[in-house]
Write a protein that holds these residues in place. Sequence first.
Motif, short mmCIF file in Angstrom:
data_model
loop_
_atom_site.label_atom_id
_atom_site.label_comp_id
_atom_site.label_asym_id
_atom_site.label_seq_id
_atom_site.Cartn_x
_atom_site.Cartn_y
_atom_site.Cartn_z
N GLY A 321 0.81 -1.21 0.00
CA GLY A 321 0.00 0.00 0.00
C GLY A 321 0.85 1.25 0.00
N PRO A 322 0.22 2.40 -0.27
CA PRO A 322 0.95 3.67 -0.34
C PRO A 322 1.30 4.20 1.05
CG PRO A 322 -1.38 4.07 -0.61
CD PRO A 322 -1.23 2.58 -0.53
N LYS A 323 2.18 5.20 1.08
CA LYS A 323 2.49 5.91 2.32
C LYS A 323 1.44 7.01 2.49
CE LYS A 323 6.51 3.86 3.17
NZ LYS A 323 6.78 3.04 4.38
N ARG A 324 0.97 7.18 3.71
CA ARG A 324 -0.13 8.11 3.93
C ARG A 324 0.06 8.86 5.25
NH1 ARG A 324 -5.47 5.05 2.97
NH2 ARG A 324 -4.68 5.23 0.84
N GLY A 325 -0.43 10.11 5.30
CA GLY A 325 -0.35 10.89 6.53
C GLY A 325 1.08 11.26 6.87
N ASP A 326 1.47 10.98 8.13
CA ASP A 326 2.82 11.33 8.59
C ASP A 326 3.89 10.51 7.88
OD1 ASP A 326 1.74 13.14 10.33
OD2 ASP A 326 1.73 11.78 12.06
N ILE A 381 -9.78 2.00 -4.54
CA ILE A 381 -9.88 1.42 -3.20
C ILE A 381 -8.54 1.55 -2.45
CG2 ILE A 381 -10.20 -0.73 -1.89
CD1 ILE A 381 -12.19 -1.59 -3.98
N VAL A 382 -7.44 1.34 -3.19
CA VAL A 382 -6.11 1.32 -2.57
C VAL A 382 -5.56 2.73 -2.35
CG1 VAL A 382 -3.71 0.57 -2.88
CG2 VAL A 382 -5.60 -0.94 -3.54
N PHE A 383 -5.82 3.65 -3.30
CA PHE A 383 -5.16 4.96 -3.27
C PHE A 383 -6.12 6.10 -2.91
CE2 PHE A 383 -2.96 2.37 -6.52
CZ PHE A 383 -1.71 2.28 -5.90
N LYS A 384 -5.53 7.16 -2.34
CA LYS A 384 -6.24 8.40 -2.06
C LYS A 384 -5.37 9.57 -2.50
CE LYS A 384 -8.86 6.87 2.01
NZ LYS A 384 -9.10 7.13 3.47
#
Length: 625
Positions: A321-326, A381-384
């Motif tokens: 999955g991708p890196k997200r947030g901090d 579904i996977v990315f934002k």
Amino acid sequence: MVRKEKGSVILSIAIVILVAGVILGVVFGFYLTRGIPEVDSLAYNLPMETTKVYAKDGTLLQEYGAEKRILVPFTEISPSFFDALIAVEDANFYKHHGISIRGILRALVGDITQRKAGQGGSTITMQLARQYFLTPEKTITRKIKEILLSLKIERRYTKQQILEMYANKVCFGHGYYGIEAAARFYFGKKAIALSPDEAAFLAGVIQRPTYYSPKKYPERAKERRDFVLSRMVKTGKLSEEEYKRLSSKPIKLASSAVEKGTGAYPAERVRIYLETKYSEEDIYEKGLKVFTTIDPKLQAVAVKAVQEGLRDYQRRRPYKGPKRGDEAKPPSEDKDLSEGQSYWARVEEVSKEGIKVFFCGKSFELGKKNFKWYPSLTPNIVFKEGDSVLINVVQKEPLELQIDDTPDAQSALFSFNVRTGEVYSLVGGSDFSETMFNRVIQAKRQTGSAVKPLIYATAFRDGKNITDTELDSPTLFLYGTENPSQICSQGYIPRDFEKGFLGTITLRHALEHSVNICAVRLLNEVGYSRVIELMRKLRITADLKPYPSMGLGSFEITLWELTGAYGAFANNGVYVSPYFIQRIEDRNGTVLENYTPDFEAVLDPDVDFILVSAMKGVIKRGTAG
């Protein structure tokens, strides 16, 4: 009479005011000059210089210190640089004696109208005085001290000496100080070889190195360079035709200014070693030179092999999955894409069919064809939006991008010349910026079956022959501490990966097929102490316990020690200690340390030949075939 008395009073007042003025002037002058150093110190006050770590071919691997600098004399700096510098910073440099009255008055008017100390008006000499002796604070007191120091410097030094000291002192951005270090960083050449347009850029960037960085702001950098070129026309150093030709050229940076280095792991080990022998001042300010045996080309190949191997492994596993947030990473800012490299990108848009990402200054549309390593991904579904994703450049022409993933596993690689001990490559992990832990030197792992050649080498050295036999059958080995009623449960019963037993087999067959029971039986026969003795001669420092499990490598060892030991097998039985620090010099070229590797004949050449012959059989007929 009244007039006379009145005149006497006025005269007395004038004398008092004059004396008071003189006293105040003396006091104020003393106050201003009490902290001004002697400018004679410039002759021996060398600027801070970084420690430089060089590869085998003389290229720079790494630098340590706040200011990356290489000192050079006036004669080794391109005249074009001084032409450009004078044109943009101090057109009357050769006419004044350290200060420019017109410039000071212009700055003073600007300070008064803006009601703050912010204007320049400094000559090159005044800038030099400020760089060496004063703080950057903008006050009237500092400006007066700057003027006084400049006058002193001009009386003590020639114009050429002032230019040389200035060129070696100022900052050019990205941590590089001095014209030589800047020329090598930005353009991959020495300062003497700078072309007029390159010299103009470097002279222009001094004013605001970060603001005019060609890596971050190429348009600003070019505008500033072109402005300097136009100033050179006004000072008569360029013609209009030369200006038009040079200003039409882009700023072409050397690869060193845009590519990541590959020598971080060996360079960090150098730094750790230096800290055990030298002071912080020596390392970070005195300009030590460390010459290593690292081959830049082989080091780059090794880094690529480790990274590609780990990526291939990760691509056979589910997408994390991708890196997200901090945890999100900023998008890569590299200006050019390199085949095989992976870059962090920011997700800008998401749909059912794919995603739009931004990195390296551009936006790219990615669809199903860009998910070939993870075909089951459902983009919406996977990315934002705002996620960080890793993008691999499979090829540039035509451009092929693929969604990539960071590896969970780690790896290390170490190569050296078994005859000389010179280390050619050392990679301690997937990415030094992510993990500084050096798995070549610091990580200890169980040796496993890699210990078996050491046991067979001891046996051959002590008279065993490759055609001698050993029994492969169920065997219970005792430690000597077992409870008589629990011998079977407390004893050691080695097993092989494949079920079944081979019975009586030759030592060649046992080694080629890595038969566990035969290895432990042979260890028992030749003796634990004899095997440990050979390991110590091969510089293995692991905590070795004389237990049967030692025959299957239950002890921990570093890759550095294991590879060094195996090097003796490839060198006719002669152990040569691996090393990568060749010599250390001070900034003047005086040799402080010179490394000579250890040599020791550990095995007779005939014994070593038999062992290597059996080890080749592992590939031809055995477990590696």
